[in-house]
Write an enzyme that holds these catalytic residues in place. Structure first.
Site, PDB file in Angstrom:
ATOM      1  N   GLY A  45       0.795  -1.218   0.000  1.00 23.56           N
ATOM      2  CA  GLY A  45       0.000   0.000   0.000  1.00 23.56           C
ATOM      3  C   GLY A  45       0.826   1.266   0.000  1.00 23.56           C
ATOM      4  O   GLY A  45       0.275   2.364  -0.001  1.00 23.56           O
ATOM      5  N   CYS A  46       2.143   1.122   0.028  1.00 20.19           N
ATOM      6  CA  CYS A  46       3.021   2.294  -0.008  1.00 20.19           C
ATOM      7  C   CYS A  46       3.435   2.583  -1.441  1.00 20.19           C
ATOM      8  O   CYS A  46       3.710   1.662  -2.212  1.00 20.19           O
ATOM      9  CB  CYS A  46       4.270   2.070   0.844  1.00 20.19           C
ATOM     10  SG  CYS A  46       3.950   2.124   2.600  1.00 20.19           S
ATOM     11  N   GLN A  47       3.507   3.862  -1.756  1.00 20.45           N
ATOM     12  CA  GLN A  47       3.945   4.304  -3.075  1.00 20.45           C
ATOM     13  C   GLN A  47       5.404   3.908  -3.307  1.00 20.45           C
ATOM     14  O   GLN A  47       5.787   3.490  -4.384  1.00 20.45           O
ATOM     15  CB  GLN A  47       3.781   5.821  -3.138  1.00 20.45           C
ATOM     16  CG  GLN A  47       4.315   6.491  -4.363  1.00 20.45           C
ATOM     17  CD  GLN A  47       4.052   7.994  -4.293  1.00 20.45           C
ATOM     18  OE1 GLN A  47       3.015   8.436  -3.860  1.00 20.45           O
ATOM     19  NE2 GLN A  47       5.012   8.776  -4.712  1.00 20.45           N
TER      20      GLN A  47
END
Length: 138
Positions: free
Chosen positions: A50-52
């Site tokens: 879920g992290c860029q």
């Protein structure tokens, strides 16, 4: 210091800065002090989904306290995970799970992040709480 006192210290630290460019510079500086994860632990299972950017997080239990290390390939993200580790490192898993993480909204961090970074921040908090939950003896 407990979790609440650590959060208040961060709120006080951020109050010193007048604008968000200064606050971003401070976050970047915090990333430089991050307790880095052992390079051998930069594995897929330690990546936060879920992290860029890529963020690795590892947890170990030492004397009934959760010890956290992390790294990221992005300097802002490194500082953000550094803030979370500053609050949660060396705390009991039980205290981490039941904690109310309010410093993020009080310093205005979430509203100054892009939507993808804000999602990443939420994923980081969730991952730390899940690690703490799994460390509580059954």
């Amino acid at each position: 210091m407990n979790i609440e006192e650590k959060q208040q210290e961060i709120i006080d630290d951020f109050a010193i800065y007048d604008d968000w460019m200064e606050k971003y510079e401070y976050i970047i500086e915090l990333g430089k002090d991050l307790p880095l994860i052992d390079p051998s632990k930069k594995t897929e299972d330690r990546l936060i989904e879920g992290c860029q950017s890529r963020v690795w997080l590892d947890a170990a239990i030492e004397q009934n306290k959760l010890r956290l290390t992390a790294d990221s390939d992005a300097i802002i993200t490194k500082g953000i995970i550094g803030l979370l580790i500053r609050v949660y490192d060396n705390e009991s898993p039980e205290d981490i799970v039941k904690s109310n993480l309010h410093f993020i909204s009080e310093i205005g961090l979430q509203e100054h992040l892009s939507p993808t970074r804000a999602n990443g921040l939420a994923s980081m908090v969730k991952k730390i709480k899940l690690m703490a939950l799994s460390a509580i003896p059954k």
